[in-house]
Structure formats: structure tokens, C-alpha cells
Design an enzyme around this catalytic site. Sequence first.
Site, PDB file in Angstrom:
ATOM      1  N   THR A   1      69.607  25.281  28.847  1.00 43.47           N
ATOM      2  CA  THR A   1      70.174  25.194  27.066  1.00 43.47           C
ATOM      3  C   THR A   1      71.360  25.087  27.131  1.00 43.47           C
ATOM      4  OG1 THR A   1      69.839  27.399  26.649  1.00 43.47           O
ATOM      5  CG2 THR A   1      68.529  26.794  26.022  1.00 43.47           C
ATOM      6  N   GLY A   2      72.520  24.558  27.033  1.00 41.41           N
ATOM      7  CA  GLY A   2      73.917  24.760  26.874  1.00 41.41           C
ATOM      8  C   GLY A   2      73.822  24.322  28.375  1.00 41.41           C
TER       9      GLY A   2
ATOM     10  N   ASN B   1      76.074  21.262  28.533  1.00 40.02           N
ATOM     11  CA  ASN B   1      77.130  20.730  28.754  1.00 40.02           C
ATOM     12  C   ASN B   1      78.365  21.186  29.399  1.00 40.02           C
ATOM     13  OD1 ASN B   1      76.457  22.115  26.287  1.00 40.02           O
ATOM     14  ND2 ASN B   1      79.151  21.808  25.838  1.00 40.02           N
TER      15      ASN B   1
ATOM     16  N   GLY C   1      80.836  24.101  32.016  1.00 39.74           N
ATOM     17  CA  GLY C   1      80.380  25.478  33.297  1.00 39.74           C
ATOM     18  C   GLY C   1      78.732  25.447  33.780  1.00 39.74           C
TER      19      GLY C   1
ATOM     20  N   TYR D   1      78.973  40.085  21.609  1.00 42.55           N
ATOM     21  CA  TYR D   1      78.476  40.172  23.180  1.00 42.55           C
ATOM     22  C   TYR D   1      77.699  40.908  24.064  1.00 42.55           C
ATOM     23  CZ  TYR D   1      79.202  37.350  27.471  1.00 42.55           C
ATOM     24  OH  TYR D   1      78.532  36.328  28.475  1.00 42.55           O
TER      25      TYR D   1
HETATM   26  N1  LIG Z   1      81.373  32.856  32.995  1.00 42.16           N
HETATM   27  C1  LIG Z   1      81.859  33.888  33.013  1.00 42.16           C
HETATM   28  O1  LIG Z   1      82.259  34.640  33.279  1.00 42.16           O
HETATM   29  C2  LIG Z   1      80.473  34.333  32.181  1.00 42.16           C
HETATM   30  C3  LIG Z   1      80.213  36.447  33.138  1.00 42.16           C
HETATM   31  C4  LIG Z   1      78.260  36.759  32.851  1.00 42.16           C
HETATM   32  C5  LIG Z   1      78.110  35.927  31.508  1.00 42.16           C
HETATM   33  N2  LIG Z   1      78.457  34.565  31.344  1.00 42.16           N
HETATM   34  C6  LIG Z   1      77.066  34.280  30.708  1.00 42.16           C
HETATM   35  O2  LIG Z   1      76.502  32.856  31.258  1.00 42.16           O
HETATM   36  C7  LIG Z   1      76.596  32.049  30.910  1.00 42.16           C
HETATM   37  C8  LIG Z   1      77.071  30.112  31.181  1.00 42.16           C
HETATM   38  O3  LIG Z   1      78.196  30.556  30.602  1.00 42.16           O
HETATM   39  P1  LIG Z   1      79.469  29.469  31.083  1.00 42.16           P
HETATM   40  O4  LIG Z   1      80.975  30.483  31.914  1.00 42.16           O
HETATM   41  O5  LIG Z   1      78.821  28.416  32.430  1.00 42.16           O
HETATM   42  O6  LIG Z   1      79.976  29.326  29.651  1.00 42.16           O
HETATM   43  P2  LIG Z   1      80.753  27.914  29.433  1.00 42.16           P
HETATM   44  O7  LIG Z   1      81.161  26.898  29.767  1.00 42.16           O
HETATM   45  O8  LIG Z   1      81.511  28.322  27.967  1.00 42.16           O
HETATM   46  O9  LIG Z   1      79.273  27.444  29.008  1.00 42.16           O
HETATM   47  C9  LIG Z   1      78.107  28.156  27.376  1.00 42.16           C
HETATM   48  C10 LIG Z   1      77.338  26.997  27.201  1.00 42.16           C
HETATM   49  O10 LIG Z   1      76.739  26.662  25.687  1.00 42.16           O
HETATM   50  C11 LIG Z   1      77.325  26.475  24.700  1.00 42.16           C
HETATM   51  N3  LIG Z   1      76.622  26.937  23.188  1.00 42.16           N
HETATM   52  C12 LIG Z   1      77.224  27.378  22.612  1.00 42.16           C
HETATM   53  N4  LIG Z   1      77.074  28.020  21.452  1.00 42.16           N
HETATM   54  C13 LIG Z   1      75.822  27.501  21.486  1.00 42.16           C
HETATM   55  C14 LIG Z   1      74.912  26.528  20.166  1.00 42.16           C
HETATM   56  N5  LIG Z   1      74.651  27.358  18.814  1.00 42.16           N
HETATM   57  N6  LIG Z   1      74.470  26.102  20.832  1.00 42.16           N
HETATM   58  C15 LIG Z   1      74.187  25.294  21.353  1.00 42.16           C
HETATM   59  N7  LIG Z   1      74.533  26.143  22.410  1.00 42.16           N
HETATM   60  C16 LIG Z   1      75.581  26.755  22.517  1.00 42.16           C
HETATM   61  C17 LIG Z   1      77.960  26.163  24.831  1.00 42.16           C
HETATM   62  O11 LIG Z   1      78.577  24.882  24.270  1.00 42.16           O
HETATM   63  P3  LIG Z   1      79.567  23.861  23.352  1.00 42.16           P
HETATM   64  O12 LIG Z   1      80.051  23.137  24.633  1.00 42.16           O
HETATM   65  O13 LIG Z   1      78.499  23.426  22.631  1.00 42.16           O
HETATM   66  O14 LIG Z   1      80.053  25.092  22.763  1.00 42.16           O
HETATM   67  C18 LIG Z   1      78.042  25.805  26.727  1.00 42.16           C
HETATM   68  O15 LIG Z   1      77.537  24.172  27.050  1.00 42.16           O
HETATM   69  C19 LIG Z   1      76.423  32.393  29.653  1.00 42.16           C
HETATM   70  O16 LIG Z   1      75.157  32.831  28.780  1.00 42.16           O
HETATM   71  C20 LIG Z   1      77.262  33.123  29.049  1.00 42.16           C
HETATM   72  O17 LIG Z   1      77.165  34.302  28.243  1.00 42.16           O
HETATM   73  C21 LIG Z   1      79.233  33.709  32.209  1.00 42.16           C
END
Ligand SMILES: NC(=O)c1ccc[n+]([C@@H]2O[C@H](COP(=O)([O-])OP(=O)(O)OC[C@H]3O[C@@H](n4cnc5c(N)ncnc54)[C@H](OP(=O)(O)O)[C@@H]3O)[C@@H](O)[C@H]2O)c1
Length: 299
Positions: free
Chosen positions: A13-14, A16, A18, A174
Site C-alpha cells: 500500500t502507498g 506510489n 518513497g 500519527y
Molecule cells: N520518511 C520517514 O522518515 C518515515 C519515518 C518513520 C516512519 N515512516 C513510515 O514509512 C512509511 C512510508 O512513508 P514514506 O517516507 O515513504 O512517505 P511517502 O513518500 O509520503 O509515502 C506515503 C505513502 O502513503 C500513501 N497514502 C497516504 N494516505 C493514503 C491513503 N489515504 N490511501 C492510500 N495511500 C495513502 C501516499 O500516497 P499519496 O501520494 O496519495 O499521498 C504515499 O504513497 C509510512 O508508513 C510512514 O509512516 C516514514
Amino acid sequence: MTYNLDQKTIIVTGANSGIGKAAAAQLVKCGATVVMACRSAERGAQALEEVRKSANSEKVELMLVDMALQASVRQFVEQFKQRHDRLDVLIHNAANFDHGLKKSTLTADGVEMVFATNHVNIFLMTHLLLGLLKKSAPSRIITVASKGLITYPFLDIEFDNLNGERKFNTQHAYYHSKLAQVMFTYDLAERLKGSGVTVNCLRVTNVAIPDERMTHLPSWQRKIYNLKRGMSITPERQAETYVYLAGDPGVEDVTGGYWDENNQQVRSNRNSYNRETWKRLWDESERLAGIPKGSFLTL
Ligand SMILES: NC(=O)c1ccc[n+]([C@@H]2O[C@H](COP(=O)([O-])OP(=O)(O)OC[C@H]3O[C@@H](n4cnc5c(N)ncnc54)[C@H](OP(=O)(O)O)[C@@H]3O)[C@@H](O)[C@H]2O)c1
């Protein structure tokens, strides 16, 4: 690090952007059939193309789901089951950390947006796919939490504040939702012992967020993220742990673990081990997800 995942079907999931997109690409390179579950048709289609190109494979498809909405999760699962007769790995990567939310906002299901997206609807999707995961066993469920939980050592599930009715800010909501994911992982792992379905939670560290994901943020927040970037790892590097938990034969029987970016098991917050809280959270999650009481495991 590579595995032969030729026969495996995996949902991310998600996917698209990161870490989710990087994980999808790495899993396709290992031979898996990957379903990129995304909420935006446009962003999803673009990412699908990128993954196809980088993995040089057609074994990847886009399916739409909005994790904020129970109807969308139910529709996604129906469509997935029509197209696929097995599911080997379910990766709950999508999460909402929308700093634009200034007050508690309820979804169409009457659940606070962050808790709905990051916990309740993940609980629902797992429930709806559990029959297929059991049929495909040995199979794996991977949930995603955050290393940032370390900065909330006393955080506990706030049963009087699940919808942000007592207090709300995105950051608190969060981490609260991520703590719920850790507890759900431990509880589900115990409940599924002997089923062939494992459940593990991955603790994402500080991972660089691409510029295009930050355009909606105020400039002070972009500056903080840019400073943090110097201390971040890349999405591709963090995605390696997704692939490890999805594919490594050495973890096939390991369940109920909490994993860091070096593929090591680590301890989570002290309150996350409280079994009474697990049970109460489970009952509340069933209620909020519209699952009849006590029927999560029956599909
Ligand atoms: N980056 C960090 O430093 C960090 C730290 C701790 C934990 N995390 C965790 O790592 C995971 C991935 O995060 P990332 O860093 O790769 O961030 P990201 O690039 O913002 O990815 C988040 C993804 O979740 C999707 N998403 C958000 N709301 C959604 C919804 N209602 N339905 C379907 N998809 C949805 C976003 O899609 P859209 O393009 O549509 O918004 C995006 O594809 C997350 O679980 C995050 O909490 C990240």
C-alpha cells in the site's frame, strides 16, 4: 540482497512514492507479482511506469484504494480477490502524516482521519484478506511503525481520545496510530500462531522525503526536513528491510517481531507490551472498522 520470489504475490500500500515505491521495485526485481495499492490514479500510474522500467518487468499492477475510507478498502479487496487467487505478503506501508490537519477531522465512517488511515483501516484490510493469506500459507503480514516512537516513551493508547476528541495535533495522532500498529502486530501474531501466517512490524528510521512531497508544507517545515535529510537514509536503503521481511527464508517462521533498518529485532515502547491494552484495542478496532464483535479471525 536478492531472493527468488517468482511464485509470490505481494500487496504494497502507498506504493506510489518513497519507501513503498522503492520496495515495490525491489520486490518486482526479485520476481514477485506486485500490486501497488495507491489512492491517486495519476500518481499511481506514473509510479507504475517507473517501477516497470526500473525492474524491467511487467509483473506489477496498479490498484486503487483510499486507506481513509472503509468502503474503498472493501472494494479494493473484492477487486483483488477477483484478479488474484493467492496473497503471500501484505505490506501495510501507506500512512497519513498530513501536517495540514489542524483539528480532528472525521472520515465518512466517523473515525478520525489519521487513526482511520494508519490503524483502523489497516485492521479492516487485514481482516478481509486473512482468508486468502491463510490459504496461501506460509504467508506474511508486515506493518510499518516509526523509530520516532522512541521520543514518546510514555505514550499509551488513549481510549478516551481515539477520535481526537480530547486533544489533537497531527504529530501526536500519527505516533498514537503507529503505537496502535505495534500492538496490533504483537496481538495478531499471537492469535495467528500455528496458522502459517506471520506478522512483523518494521520500525522505519529517518528516511529522506523527496522535494515533491513537501510542496504543501510551510517553508519553516521544509527547512527542518532539509536539515534532517543530512541524517537520513534513502527510501531504497530502508526498503531493503521490507524485502528482507517479505522474502528472507530465515524469517519465514518468525512472528511478532519489531525490526530496525539493519534487519535486527529491537524493543518497542514499554506500554506496547501490555496485553490488556492489546485486547481493549482489538475490541475497539473491531467496533470502529465495522467488524462484528469477535469475528475478525472468522473469514
Ligand atoms: N520518511 C520517514 O522518515 C518515515 C519515518 C518513520 C516512519 N515512516 C513510515 O514509512 C512509511 C512510508 O512513508 P514514506 O517516507 O515513504 O512517505 P511517502 O513518500 O509520503 O509515502 C506515503 C505513502 O502513503 C500513501 N497514502 C497516504 N494516505 C493514503 C491513503 N489515504 N490511501 C492510500 N495511500 C495513502 C501516499 O500516497 P499519496 O501520494 O496519495 O499521498 C504515499 O504513497 C509510512 O508508513 C510512514 O509512516 C516514514
